[in-house]
Design a protein around this motif. Structure first.
Motif, short mmCIF file in Angstrom:
data_model
loop_
_atom_site.label_atom_id
_atom_site.label_comp_id
_atom_site.label_asym_id
_atom_site.label_seq_id
_atom_site.Cartn_x
_atom_site.Cartn_y
_atom_site.Cartn_z
N ALA A 46 -18.36 -42.89 32.21
CA ALA A 46 -17.98 -44.03 33.04
C ALA A 46 -16.98 -43.51 34.06
O ALA A 46 -15.90 -43.04 33.71
N VAL A 47 -17.37 -43.53 35.33
CA VAL A 47 -16.50 -43.07 36.40
C VAL A 47 -15.76 -44.28 36.96
O VAL A 47 -16.38 -45.27 37.35
N LYS A 48 -14.43 -44.20 36.96
CA LYS A 48 -13.61 -45.29 37.49
C LYS A 48 -13.17 -44.93 38.90
O LYS A 48 -12.57 -43.87 39.13
N LEU A 49 -13.50 -45.82 39.83
CA LEU A 49 -13.16 -45.62 41.23
C LEU A 49 -12.14 -46.67 41.67
O LEU A 49 -12.33 -47.86 41.41
N ARG A 50 -11.08 -46.22 42.31
CA ARG A 50 -10.16 -47.16 42.94
C ARG A 50 -10.65 -47.35 44.37
O ARG A 50 -10.72 -46.40 45.14
N VAL A 51 -11.02 -48.59 44.70
CA VAL A 51 -11.54 -48.92 46.02
C VAL A 51 -10.47 -49.72 46.75
O VAL A 51 -10.08 -50.79 46.29
N GLN A 52 -10.00 -49.18 47.86
CA GLN A 52 -8.99 -49.85 48.67
C GLN A 52 -9.65 -50.39 49.94
O GLN A 52 -10.37 -49.67 50.62
N ASN A 53 -9.40 -51.65 50.22
CA ASN A 53 -9.96 -52.32 51.39
C ASN A 53 -8.87 -52.48 52.44
O ASN A 53 -8.03 -53.36 52.34
N PRO A 54 -8.89 -51.64 53.50
CA PRO A 54 -7.87 -51.74 54.55
C PRO A 54 -8.26 -52.70 55.68
O PRO A 54 -7.72 -52.61 56.78
N PRO A 87 -10.47 -58.35 47.93
CA PRO A 87 -9.81 -59.13 48.98
C PRO A 87 -9.28 -58.25 50.12
O PRO A 87 -9.14 -57.04 49.96
N ARG A 88 -8.97 -58.88 51.23
CA ARG A 88 -8.42 -58.18 52.38
C ARG A 88 -7.13 -57.47 52.01
O ARG A 88 -6.34 -57.98 51.22
N PHE A 89 -6.95 -56.26 52.51
CA PHE A 89 -5.77 -55.45 52.25
C PHE A 89 -5.42 -55.43 50.77
O PHE A 89 -4.29 -55.69 50.37
N SER A 90 -6.43 -55.11 49.96
CA SER A 90 -6.26 -55.11 48.52
C SER A 90 -7.04 -53.95 47.92
O SER A 90 -7.68 -53.18 48.64
N GLU A 91 -7.01 -53.85 46.61
CA GLU A 91 -7.75 -52.79 45.93
C GLU A 91 -8.26 -53.29 44.60
O GLU A 91 -7.79 -54.28 44.06
N ALA A 92 -9.26 -52.57 44.09
CA ALA A 92 -9.85 -52.90 42.78
C ALA A 92 -10.38 -51.62 42.16
O ALA A 92 -10.67 -50.64 42.86
N VAL A 93 -10.50 -51.61 40.84
CA VAL A 93 -11.11 -50.50 40.13
C VAL A 93 -12.53 -50.90 39.77
O VAL A 93 -12.74 -51.95 39.16
N VAL A 94 -13.48 -50.08 40.18
CA VAL A 94 -14.90 -50.30 39.92
C VAL A 94 -15.37 -49.20 38.98
O VAL A 94 -15.09 -48.03 39.20
N VAL A 95 -16.09 -49.58 37.91
CA VAL A 95 -16.56 -48.63 36.92
C VAL A 95 -18.07 -48.47 37.07
O VAL A 95 -18.81 -49.46 37.07
N VAL A 96 -18.53 -47.20 37.19
CA VAL A 96 -19.95 -46.90 37.37
C VAL A 96 -20.37 -45.88 36.31
O VAL A 96 -19.77 -44.81 36.22
N PRO A 97 -21.37 -46.20 35.50
CA PRO A 97 -21.88 -45.21 34.54
C PRO A 97 -22.72 -44.16 35.27
O PRO A 97 -23.53 -44.51 36.12
N VAL A 98 -22.48 -42.87 34.96
CA VAL A 98 -23.25 -41.79 35.56
C VAL A 98 -23.85 -40.93 34.46
O VAL A 98 -23.34 -40.88 33.34
N SER A 99 -24.95 -40.27 34.80
CA SER A 99 -25.66 -39.42 33.85
C SER A 99 -25.73 -37.99 34.36
O SER A 99 -25.90 -37.77 35.57
N ILE A 100 -25.64 -37.06 33.43
CA ILE A 100 -25.80 -35.64 33.73
C ILE A 100 -26.81 -35.10 32.73
O ILE A 100 -26.58 -35.15 31.52
N SER A 101 -27.92 -34.58 33.22
CA SER A 101 -28.93 -34.05 32.31
C SER A 101 -28.58 -32.62 31.89
O SER A 101 -27.85 -31.91 32.59
#
Length: 155
Positions: A46-54, A87-101
Motif C-alpha cells: 500500500a503506497v501512501k501519497l500525500r497530495v497537496q492542492n495549491p 479542498p482548495r489549498f489543502s492536502e490529503a493522504v491517498v492510499v494505492v495498492p501496488v503489485s510487483i511480480s
C-alpha cells in the motif's frame, strides 16, 4: 456566409477554452509503504501519497493510477477506484495498492551492475487522479531511492 460561420465557430471555441481554469500542478510525495497480503509470485504494498492542492478550487477525483520505475525499469503499478475531494489549498493522504511480480524483481536484479549498490537508485513515479474528461490531474515525481541498510550492499 461560410467564412462568417467558420469565424463564429473559431471565436466560440476560443471562448470555450477560457472557461476552463488553469491549474497549478499537484505536489505529490510518497509518505509511506506498507506490506499487503500477496499471492505466490507477487508482492503487494500500500503506497501512501500525500497530495497537496495549491489551487483555488477543490480537486475531485474518482480513481487513482500509479506506475513506479526504478533504475529506468518498470517495477510496480497499481490502481484504485477510490474517490474523494482535496479542498482548495489543502492536502490529503491517498492510499494505492501496488503489485510487483517476481519476474519484475528478477529483471530489476539482472539490470544492476556488479558494482551498483541499492543506495541512490533513480526512480520515477507517474500517476493520475481521474476526474472526468477535463478534470484528470497527472503527476510525476522523480528522485533517488535509498533503501535502509543498503549503503554497503552490492550486487
Amino acid at each position: 456566409m461560410r467564412r462568417l460561420i467558420a469565424l463564429s465557430l473559431l471565436l466560440l471555441s476560443l471562448s470555450a477554452c477560457a472557461l476552463f481554469p488553469s491549474r497549478d500542478p499537484l505536489n505529490i510525495n510518497v509518505v509511506g509503504i506498507e506490506p499487503l497480503p500477496s499471492q505466490e509470485l507477487e508482492v503487494r504494498f500500500a503506497v501512501k501519497l500525500r497530495v497537496q492542492n495549491p489551487n483555488e478550487t477543490a480537486i475531485d477525483y474518482n480513481g487513482v493510477a500509479l506506475n513506479l520505475e526504478v533504475n529506468g525499469r518498470q517495477l510496480a503499478s497499481g490502481v484504485s477506484d477510490q474517490s474523494g475531494s482535496i479542498p482548495r489549498f489543502s492536502e490529503a493522504v491517498v492510499v494505492v495498492p501496488v503489485s510487483i511480480s517476481a519476474f519484475t524483481v528478477l529483471r530489476q536484479t539482472l539490470g544492476l551492475s556488479q558494482t551498483q549498490t541499492l543506495d541512490n537508485l533513480p526512480y520515477v513515479l507517474r500517476g493520475k487522479l481521474a476526474g472526468g474528461a477535463f478534470g484528470t490531474m497527472r503527476f510525476v515525481d522523480r528522485g533517488k531511492l535509498s533503501l535502509p541498510g543498503a549503503t554497503n550492499a552490492t550486487w
